[in-house]
Write a protein that holds these residues in place. Structure first.
Motif, PDB file in Angstrom:
ATOM      1  N   GLU A   3      35.201  32.679  24.220  1.00  0.00           N
ATOM      2  CA  GLU A   3      35.565  32.475  25.581  1.00  0.00           C
ATOM      3  C   GLU A   3      36.698  33.458  25.681  1.00  0.00           C
ATOM      4  N   PRO A   4      36.699  34.269  26.899  1.00  0.00           N
ATOM      5  CA  PRO A   4      37.895  35.145  27.311  1.00  0.00           C
ATOM      6  C   PRO A   4      39.030  34.385  27.429  1.00  0.00           C
ATOM      7  N   ILE A   5      40.371  34.915  27.114  1.00  0.00           N
ATOM      8  CA  ILE A   5      41.480  34.190  27.354  1.00  0.00           C
ATOM      9  C   ILE A   5      41.926  34.607  28.994  1.00  0.00           C
ATOM     10  N   LEU A   6      41.485  35.782  29.224  1.00  0.00           N
ATOM     11  CA  LEU A   6      41.571  36.492  30.602  1.00  0.00           C
ATOM     12  C   LEU A   6      40.406  36.935  31.433  1.00  0.00           C
ATOM     13  N   LYS A   7      40.351  36.479  32.579  1.00  0.00           N
ATOM     14  CA  LYS A   7      39.154  36.906  33.354  1.00  0.00           C
ATOM     15  C   LYS A   7      39.769  37.363  34.703  1.00  0.00           C
ATOM     16  N   VAL A   8      38.987  38.454  35.176  1.00  0.00           N
ATOM     17  CA  VAL A   8      39.318  39.076  36.602  1.00  0.00           C
ATOM     18  C   VAL A   8      37.880  38.827  37.157  1.00  0.00           C
ATOM     19  N   GLU A   9      37.901  38.082  38.311  1.00  0.00           N
ATOM     20  CA  GLU A   9      36.616  38.116  39.014  1.00  0.00           C
ATOM     21  C   GLU A   9      36.724  38.404  40.357  1.00  0.00           C
ATOM     22  N   GLY A  10      35.888  39.347  40.489  1.00  0.00           N
ATOM     23  CA  GLY A  10      35.887  39.923  42.076  1.00  0.00           C
ATOM     24  C   GLY A  10      37.103  40.263  42.942  1.00  0.00           C
ATOM     25  N   LEU A  11      37.957  41.083  42.164  1.00  0.00           N
ATOM     26  CA  LEU A  11      39.469  41.318  42.852  1.00  0.00           C
ATOM     27  C   LEU A  11      39.143  42.504  43.435  1.00  0.00           C
ATOM     28  N   SER A  12      39.718  42.233  44.809  1.00  0.00           N
ATOM     29  CA  SER A  12      39.610  43.545  45.858  1.00  0.00           C
ATOM     30  C   SER A  12      40.954  43.403  46.398  1.00  0.00           C
ATOM     31  N   LYS A  13      41.492  44.748  46.841  1.00  0.00           N
ATOM     32  CA  LYS A  13      42.651  45.074  47.365  1.00  0.00           C
ATOM     33  C   LYS A  13      42.628  46.222  48.230  1.00  0.00           C
ATOM     34  N   ALA A  14      42.966  46.289  49.482  1.00  0.00           N
ATOM     35  CA  ALA A  14      43.149  47.334  50.247  1.00  0.00           C
ATOM     36  C   ALA A  14      44.456  47.569  50.746  1.00  0.00           C
ATOM     37  N   PHE A  15      44.837  48.874  51.190  1.00  0.00           N
ATOM     38  CA  PHE A  15      45.814  49.224  51.859  1.00  0.00           C
ATOM     39  C   PHE A  15      45.608  49.890  52.818  1.00  0.00           C
ATOM     40  N   GLY A  16      45.406  49.513  54.174  1.00  0.00           N
ATOM     41  CA  GLY A  16      44.605  50.083  55.281  1.00  0.00           C
ATOM     42  C   GLY A  16      43.335  50.340  55.027  1.00  0.00           C
ATOM     43  N   ALA A  17      42.969  51.533  55.027  1.00  0.00           N
ATOM     44  CA  ALA A  17      41.618  52.192  54.782  1.00  0.00           C
ATOM     45  C   ALA A  17      41.549  52.408  53.448  1.00  0.00           C
ATOM     46  N   LEU A  18      42.376  52.267  52.603  1.00  0.00           N
ATOM     47  CA  LEU A  18      42.217  52.773  51.053  1.00  0.00           C
ATOM     48  C   LEU A  18      41.900  51.392  50.189  1.00  0.00           C
ATOM     49  N   GLU A  19      40.712  51.604  49.704  1.00  0.00           N
ATOM     50  CA  GLU A  19      40.462  50.148  48.600  1.00  0.00           C
ATOM     51  C   GLU A  19      40.869  50.727  47.387  1.00  0.00           C
ATOM     52  N   ALA A  20      42.142  50.139  46.994  1.00  0.00           N
ATOM     53  CA  ALA A  20      42.723  50.369  45.832  1.00  0.00           C
ATOM     54  C   ALA A  20      42.033  49.652  44.644  1.00  0.00           C
ATOM     55  N   SER A  21      41.352  48.238  45.000  1.00  0.00           N
ATOM     56  CA  SER A  21      40.536  47.597  43.903  1.00  0.00           C
ATOM     57  C   SER A  21      39.236  47.190  44.796  1.00  0.00           C
ATOM     58  N   ARG A  22      38.146  47.516  44.264  1.00  0.00           N
ATOM     59  CA  ARG A  22      36.904  46.989  44.872  1.00  0.00           C
ATOM     60  C   ARG A  22      36.056  46.329  44.047  1.00  0.00           C
ATOM     61  N   ASP A  23      36.132  44.880  44.209  1.00  0.00           N
ATOM     62  CA  ASP A  23      35.161  44.058  43.421  1.00  0.00           C
ATOM     63  C   ASP A  23      35.175  44.011  41.950  1.00  0.00           C
ATOM     64  N   ILE A  24      36.523  43.926  41.300  1.00  0.00           N
ATOM     65  CA  ILE A  24      36.564  44.383  39.902  1.00  0.00           C
ATOM     66  C   ILE A  24      36.368  43.023  39.131  1.00  0.00           C
ATOM     67  N   TRP A  25      35.379  43.390  38.057  1.00  0.00           N
ATOM     68  CA  TRP A  25      35.339  41.979  37.217  1.00  0.00           C
ATOM     69  C   TRP A  25      35.596  42.521  35.833  1.00  0.00           C
ATOM     70  N   LEU A  26      36.291  41.894  34.951  1.00  0.00           N
ATOM     71  CA  LEU A  26      36.510  42.235  33.566  1.00  0.00           C
ATOM     72  C   LEU A  26      37.059  41.156  32.948  1.00  0.00           C
ATOM     73  N   ASP A  27      37.218  41.153  31.455  1.00  0.00           N
ATOM     74  CA  ASP A  27      37.787  40.037  30.837  1.00  0.00           C
ATOM     75  C   ASP A  27      38.298  40.527  29.584  1.00  0.00           C
ATOM     76  N   LEU A  28      39.201  39.855  28.825  1.00  0.00           N
ATOM     77  CA  LEU A  28      39.822  40.041  27.535  1.00  0.00           C
ATOM     78  C   LEU A  28      39.630  38.799  26.859  1.00  0.00           C
ATOM     79  N   ARG A  29      38.898  39.365  25.624  1.00  0.00           N
ATOM     80  CA  ARG A  29      38.747  38.267  24.469  1.00  0.00           C
ATOM     81  C   ARG A  29      39.616  38.313  23.354  1.00  0.00           C
TER      82      ARG A  29
END
Length: 251
Positions: A3-29
């Motif tokens: 089982e991963p110790i760290l999970k990133v599930e669907g992270l999204s972050k925008a600054f105005g019109a700029l999508e700096a993070s777009r639906d990011i999924w990853l993990d660390l085992r």
């Protein structure tokens, strides 16, 4: 699968019109180095800030050891065992190597800076600080002022400070930055040993180091993950070669 110790599930972050993070999924085992690579402006630092707690995502969540930590502060995540080293040094240059390490150990306890002098006589904190310095190879310079260290030694000290928090996982932002060839070799060997103690999510531009260290690689371009897999899979991915490695960087 572990089982991963760290999970990133669907992270999204925008600054105005700029999508700096777009639906990011990853993990660390456990036991691995997962490298996050991408060109300048891809959104790597923004993603790390969201994972560390310095920046709130617009959508998605971060799980650490099975717990949703999305609403927790950086300090709270660190106390749970999420250690971080920074691209730009956050060390107190006027203090000694030992004092910086003790500050890290104090942070795990949730101590207050105004009690710093008595803390330097705290046997438990000193023991934790010295153990971390020993692990990174700085035991012989604990009384040296941090400003007098070489760049490579400061990188080692940053890792030692993170180690005093007894991390269960590391976020590392360009630990090779500014190191010469010898320093890079030494840091590469150290990180290879360190991952057995705590897995590492590694942001790094030195591709030789990435290919030597990574168990998995995720490629971030324009705020989105375009590929994730083993070194061999990522190096051979046509989209990665075209979007990031390019003709000059292609293996």
């Amino acid at each position: 699968m572990t089982e991963p110790i760290l999970k990133v599930e669907g992270l999204s972050k925008a600054f105005g019109a700029l999508e700096a993070s777009r639906d990011i999924w990853l993990d660390l085992r456990p036991g691995e180095i997962h490298a996050l690579i991408g060109p300048n402006g891809a959104g790597k630092s923004t993603l790390i800030q969201q994972i560390a707690g310095g920046l709130a995502p617009d959508r998605g969540r971060v799980l650490f050891d099975g717990r949703d930590v999305t609403a927790l502060s950086t300090a709270a995540r660190a106390r749970l065992g999420l250690g971080r080293t920074f691209q730009i040094s956050s060390l107190a240059m006027e203090y000694t190597v030992l004092q910086n390490a003790v500050l890290g150990a104090l942070g795990r306890r949730g101590g207050v800076f105004r009690f710093f002098r008595p803390v330097m006589r705290d046997a438990a904190l000193l023991k934790a600080a010295r153990a971390a310095l020993e692990q990174v190879g700085l035991a012989g310079v604990e009384r040296v002022r941090t400003a007098e260290l070489s760049h490579g030694q400061r990188r080692q000290l940053e890792v030692a400070v993170a180690l005093t928090l007894r991390p269960r996982a590391f976020l590392m932002d360009e630990p090779m930055a500014g190191l010469g060839a010898e320093g890079t070799r030494a840091m590469t060997a150290f990180l290879r040993r360190l991952k057995t103690q705590a897995p590492i999510l590694l942001v790094e531009h030195d591709m030789d180091a990435v290919f030597a260290l990574a168990d998995r690689i995720s490629v971030l371009v324009y705020g989105g993950i375009i590929a994730s897999g083993s070194v061999q899979e990522v190096r051979g991915d046509p989209e990665v070669r075209r979007a990031y490695l390019g003709e000059e960087g292609a293996p």
